[in-house]
Design an enzyme around this catalytic site. Structure first.
Site, PDB file in Angstrom:
ATOM      1  N   GLU A 127     -41.930 -28.187  28.600  1.00  0.00           N
ATOM      2  CA  GLU A 127     -42.758 -28.436  29.786  1.00  0.00           C
ATOM      3  C   GLU A 127     -42.220 -29.467  30.773  1.00  0.00           C
ATOM      4  O   GLU A 127     -42.620 -30.629  30.771  1.00  0.00           O
ATOM      5  CB  GLU A 127     -44.184 -28.814  29.354  1.00  0.00           C
ATOM      6  CG  GLU A 127     -44.931 -27.650  28.728  1.00  0.00           C
ATOM      7  CD  GLU A 127     -46.418 -27.896  28.549  1.00  0.00           C
ATOM      8  OE1 GLU A 127     -46.900 -29.006  28.846  1.00  0.00           O
ATOM      9  OE2 GLU A 127     -47.110 -26.971  28.096  1.00  0.00           O
ATOM     10  N   GLU A 177     -46.536 -21.193  24.199  1.00  0.00           N
ATOM     11  CA  GLU A 177     -47.836 -21.793  23.920  1.00  0.00           C
ATOM     12  C   GLU A 177     -48.920 -21.022  24.655  1.00  0.00           C
ATOM     13  O   GLU A 177     -48.760 -20.654  25.814  1.00  0.00           O
ATOM     14  CB  GLU A 177     -47.890 -23.264  24.375  1.00  0.00           C
ATOM     15  CG  GLU A 177     -47.054 -24.231  23.570  1.00  0.00           C
ATOM     16  CD  GLU A 177     -47.250 -25.671  24.037  1.00  0.00           C
ATOM     17  OE1 GLU A 177     -48.278 -25.953  24.691  1.00  0.00           O
ATOM     18  OE2 GLU A 177     -46.367 -26.496  23.764  1.00  0.00           O
TER      19      GLU A 177
END
Length: 347
Positions: A144, A289
């Site tokens: 991320e 995710e």
């Protein structure tokens, strides 16, 4: 579209050697054990995603820590025993993590040669140590990247990291994501050299106001905030989203969504830019995710999972549910007791 073979249905081991409640040997030795891996395999998953914080394996003086590698080695050994593959995800490197509370001035990583050299050093060591396991272990560069403005810098850094890994692990899968928290809309901006073992990844928690309702870490999220899924209309989701700054932008406000319902067609729309990029570059896609917070109604959670799974499976996109236990999303935790069997029956 090509598939990320062996990594189609997985679950994250977040909170074990990354984002820990406590960074102690007692935690490492007990949070995840062989029994957990056996259980995950029994749920018919084919892999685990293993988030890793660099502090586990690297000390303040830049020396690698054998004690930290023991936990990675244990996970790999257990996964081999029970027929699971592993994605080794560097969740935090020195100077950078997606959590702004965990690292001071995280954007400085993208301009700092010394910090980037540590990043390359970590990947050089990991690739040399685990590259021979290319039949069951993949490498994910960094979790991320938040700021969209560092996209060009990240592409440069990721390119150099890939070249570093390839010196030691020419046959290993390498997983790389884009900016804006690994947004699916950022996949077209990933600009790195690709080969037969390159994968583009994204995360999906849309609509955020549903999947993160009542989340204490989301700015201005009330503790009693409630959102249903799929909801009566796109206008309902938009109205709720406008109340939360982090959720008040993105795909749900695109005009092309005006006539759509929040159902599997919503995910079809979300994934299209990534799918087009994957086809063009001939790379597999992976949703590293996705999931719903344990404060949402379980019936709505199951409907959301059914819809996103339909879209992922239709296009052969691999996936890894967040999370196996704890971290407010734990599939093994009591909140999911009423729907757990329904979730895992489809794996």
């Amino acid at each position: 579209m090509r598939k990320f073979t062996g990594f189609q249905k997985g679950v994250n081991l977040g909170g074990w050697i990354s984002q820990c409640v406590e960074y102690t040997d007692d935690h490492y030795n007990n949070f995840i054990t062989e029994e957990d891996i056996r259980r995950i395999a029994g749920w018919n998953y084919d892999h685990v995603r293993l988030p890793l914080d660099y502090e586990l394996i690297l000390d303040d003086n830049g020396f690698f820590l054998p004690s930290g590698f023991r936990h990675i080695d244990d996970c790999i050994s257990w996964c081999k025993k029970y027929g699971l593959n592993v994605i080794l995800d560097l969740h935090k490197t020195k100077g950078y993590m997606f959590d702004k509370n965990a690292v001071k001035e995280p954007d400085s990583f993208f301009k700092s040669a010394p910090l980037q050299n540590i990043f390359f050093k970590i990947w050089s060591f990991l690739a040399e140590r685990y590259g021979h396991l290319h039949d069951m272990l993949a490498f994910e560069l960094l979790n991320e990247i938040v700021n969209p403005e560092v996209e060009a810098d990240w592409n440069r850094i990721a390119t150099n990291a890939i070249k570093t890994i390839r010196l030691f692990a020419p046959d290993s899968w390498i997983v790389v994501g884009g900016v804006n928290y690994n947004s699916v809309s950022a996949v077209p901006g990933i600009d790195v050299p690709v080969d037969e073992k390159t994968v583009f990844t994204f995360h999906c928690y849309e609509p955020l106001v549903f999947t993160h309702q009542k989340a204490h870490w989301v700015e201005k999220m009330p503790p009693d905030f409630e959102v249903s899924y799929p909801g009566p209309s796109i206008d309902y989701i938009r109205e709720k989203s406008r109340l939360i700054p982090q959720a008040s932008q993105g795909a749900i406000f695109d005009k092309s969504m005006d006539t759509l319902q929040i159902d599997e067609n919503f995910f079809e729309y979300l994934f299209k830019p990534a799918l087009d990029t994957a086809e063009k570059k001939n790379v597999p896609l992976y949703c590293g995710e996705y999931g719903v917070i344990d404060r949402a109604p379980v019936e709505d959670t199951l409907r959301w999972l059914d819809d996103i799974h339909k879209a992922l499976e239709k296009h052969g996109i691999g996936r890894s549910l967040w999370n196996y236990k704890a971290k407010d999303f734990g599939l093994a935790d009591s909140h999911y007791d009423p729907i757990r069997e329904a979730i895992i029956s489809k794996n």
